[in-house]
Write an enzyme that holds these catalytic residues in place. Structure first.
Site, PDB file in Angstrom:
ATOM      1  N   GLU A  61      -6.088  -1.947   2.169  1.00 35.70           N
ATOM      2  CA  GLU A  61      -5.236  -3.139   2.156  1.00 35.70           C
ATOM      3  C   GLU A  61      -4.848  -3.621   3.552  1.00 35.70           C
ATOM      4  O   GLU A  61      -4.791  -4.828   3.804  1.00 35.70           O
ATOM      5  CB  GLU A  61      -3.982  -2.866   1.332  1.00 35.70           C
ATOM      6  CG  GLU A  61      -4.229  -2.674  -0.149  1.00 35.70           C
ATOM      7  CD  GLU A  61      -4.576  -1.237  -0.528  1.00 35.70           C
ATOM      8  OE1 GLU A  61      -4.720  -0.966  -1.737  1.00 35.70           O
ATOM      9  OE2 GLU A  61      -4.711  -0.386   0.388  1.00 35.70           O
ATOM     10  N   PHE A  86       1.277  -2.873  -2.879  1.00 38.20           N
ATOM     11  CA  PHE A  86       0.280  -2.701  -1.825  1.00 38.20           C
ATOM     12  C   PHE A  86       0.155  -3.940  -0.949  1.00 38.20           C
ATOM     13  O   PHE A  86      -0.436  -3.879   0.129  1.00 38.20           O
ATOM     14  CB  PHE A  86      -1.076  -2.360  -2.444  1.00 38.20           C
ATOM     15  CG  PHE A  86      -1.030  -1.222  -3.424  1.00 38.20           C
ATOM     16  CD1 PHE A  86      -0.136  -0.173  -3.271  1.00 38.20           C
ATOM     17  CD2 PHE A  86      -1.879  -1.203  -4.516  1.00 38.20           C
ATOM     18  CE1 PHE A  86      -0.088   0.876  -4.179  1.00 38.20           C
ATOM     19  CE2 PHE A  86      -1.845  -0.161  -5.438  1.00 38.20           C
ATOM     20  CZ  PHE A  86      -0.947   0.876  -5.271  1.00 38.20           C
ATOM     21  N   HIS A 112       1.367  -7.548 -10.550  1.00 35.81           N
ATOM     22  CA  HIS A 112       2.016  -6.320 -11.038  1.00 35.81           C
ATOM     23  C   HIS A 112       3.343  -6.056 -10.324  1.00 35.81           C
ATOM     24  O   HIS A 112       3.659  -4.937  -9.945  1.00 35.81           O
ATOM     25  CB  HIS A 112       1.083  -5.121 -10.879  1.00 35.81           C
ATOM     26  CG  HIS A 112      -0.132  -5.177 -11.759  1.00 35.81           C
ATOM     27  ND1 HIS A 112      -1.011  -6.240 -11.748  1.00 35.81           N
ATOM     28  CD2 HIS A 112      -0.622  -4.301 -12.666  1.00 35.81           C
ATOM     29  CE1 HIS A 112      -1.979  -6.018 -12.617  1.00 35.81           C
ATOM     30  NE2 HIS A 112      -1.772  -4.854 -13.200  1.00 35.81           N
ATOM     31  N   ASP A 120       2.557   2.456 -15.454  1.00 40.42           N
ATOM     32  CA  ASP A 120       2.067   3.033 -14.201  1.00 40.42           C
ATOM     33  C   ASP A 120       3.175   3.677 -13.377  1.00 40.42           C
ATOM     34  O   ASP A 120       2.903   4.457 -12.465  1.00 40.42           O
ATOM     35  CB  ASP A 120       1.356   1.964 -13.366  1.00 40.42           C
ATOM     36  CG  ASP A 120      -0.012   1.623 -13.928  1.00 40.42           C
ATOM     37  OD1 ASP A 120      -0.399   2.232 -14.945  1.00 40.42           O
ATOM     38  OD2 ASP A 120      -0.684   0.748 -13.374  1.00 40.42           O
TER      39      ASP A 120
END
Length: 317
Positions: A61, A86, A112, A120
């Site tokens: 990333e 991220f 997300h 998660d």
């Protein structure tokens, strides 16, 4: 009071994918980068139609942000795609130094976000991202509420010159905003008129605020609901105009109570019109693994929590 209904539910990340695909067909300078999450970011259609303008960076990333910054020098408009956690915490140094500091025209697109990533768990959920990104000088921060608004926001940010953080989510949520409504960065949208309390909400909490307003109407409380899709720059005029009438406010967001929309609103109020405010947000804690609905309930982000906050703030007027 105006009633809002919906015919279907859809995830906001699909709105991003649809907007990106449309941009691919209409703006040849738009390029897309992804950190090994093409399916999760719904970038497939863009890749199918414009494979030469897509860069799969892999699970790297920080490198993706550096590449995106470099692409702007050649006049490209890069859209980066990965999870919100991220897109911010993992790459904050690169975003600050390579993008924000020099005002690079990078669109950081973050899926997300919040608790509703769900099962998660805390390592992938992010409740700090709005705070991190709004503190970067020159960074625009956008958090749309449904599929239609996310698609419109994705298309709109391509015309804005400068760094943008676009935040959206995983779960299917009601589609209630008009498909053809123009998205204006920094311009709030008043959804209902009211006289007793102002509710300003962002992202997934906008629908919860509308549901809360109907419950409040049933008990004789008139709520004015405002959709704050752009947290920075904040539409201060819309907020101040509303609270001048209602005399109190509730802020609602799927984010830490520290550093998010609520604190931005507090600054506006204390500088211009100090009035009672209550917060609906996650109370300075990490999340956990569960279904989105279970997490919204446990961490106090439902329409009932907004109703309770309204009842409390009205007693403080």
């Amino acid at each position: 009071m105006k009633k809002y209904t919906f015919k279907e539910k859809k995830d906001t990340r699909s709105g991003f994918g649809a907007g990106l695909a449309e941009l691919g067909d209409t703006n040849e300078n738009v390029v897309a980068l992804c950190a090994d999450l093409v399916g999760s970011l719904k970038m497939d259609k863009f890749i199918e139609n414009h494979p030469d303008r897509f860069f799969q960076v892999g699970i790297a990333e920080a490198n993706m942000m550096g590449i995106a910054a470099g692409l702007t020098i050649g006049g490209k408009i890069p859209f980066t795609g990965t999870f919100a956690n991220f897109s911010t915490a993992r790459v904050y140094d690169q975003v600050r130094q390579a993008i924000a500091y020099s005002g690079k025209n990078v669109k950081i697109c973050a899926s997300h976000a919040g608790l509703t990533l769900g099962e998660d768990g805390a390592t992938h959920q992010t409740l700090e991202d709005i705070g991190l990104m709004k503190m970067l000088p020159g960074m625009v921060v956008i958090n749309p509420c449904d599929y239609n608004q996310t698609k419109a926001a994705t298309i709109a940010i391509a015309d804005y010159v400068g760094p943008v953080y676009l935040r959206f989510g995983r779960p299917a949520v009601p589609i209630f905003m008009p498909e053809d409504q123009e998205f204006i960065i920094g311009k709030a949208i008043q959804l209902t008129e009211g006289t007793d309390v102002t509710i300003v909400a962002t992202g997934h909490l906008v629908w919860e605020a509308l549901q809360a307003s109907e419950k409040l109407e049933a008990i004789g409380i008139s709520a004015e609901v405002i959709n704050i899709h752009t947290i920075k720059p904040l539409d201060e005029e819309a907020i101040l105009k509303s609270v001048a009438k209602t005399g109190c406010i509730v802020t609602a967001e799927e984010h830490n109570i520290l550093g998010g929309l609520g604190e931005s609103v507090s600054r506006v109020l204390v500088q211009n019109n100090p009035i009672p405010q209550e917060f609906v947000a996650v109370n300075d804690t990490f999340g956990e693994s569960a279904t989105p609905a279970q997490l919204m309930e446990k961490y106090g982000l439902t329409d009932n929590d907004i109703v309770n906050a309204v009842k409390k703030v009205i007693t403080r007027k």
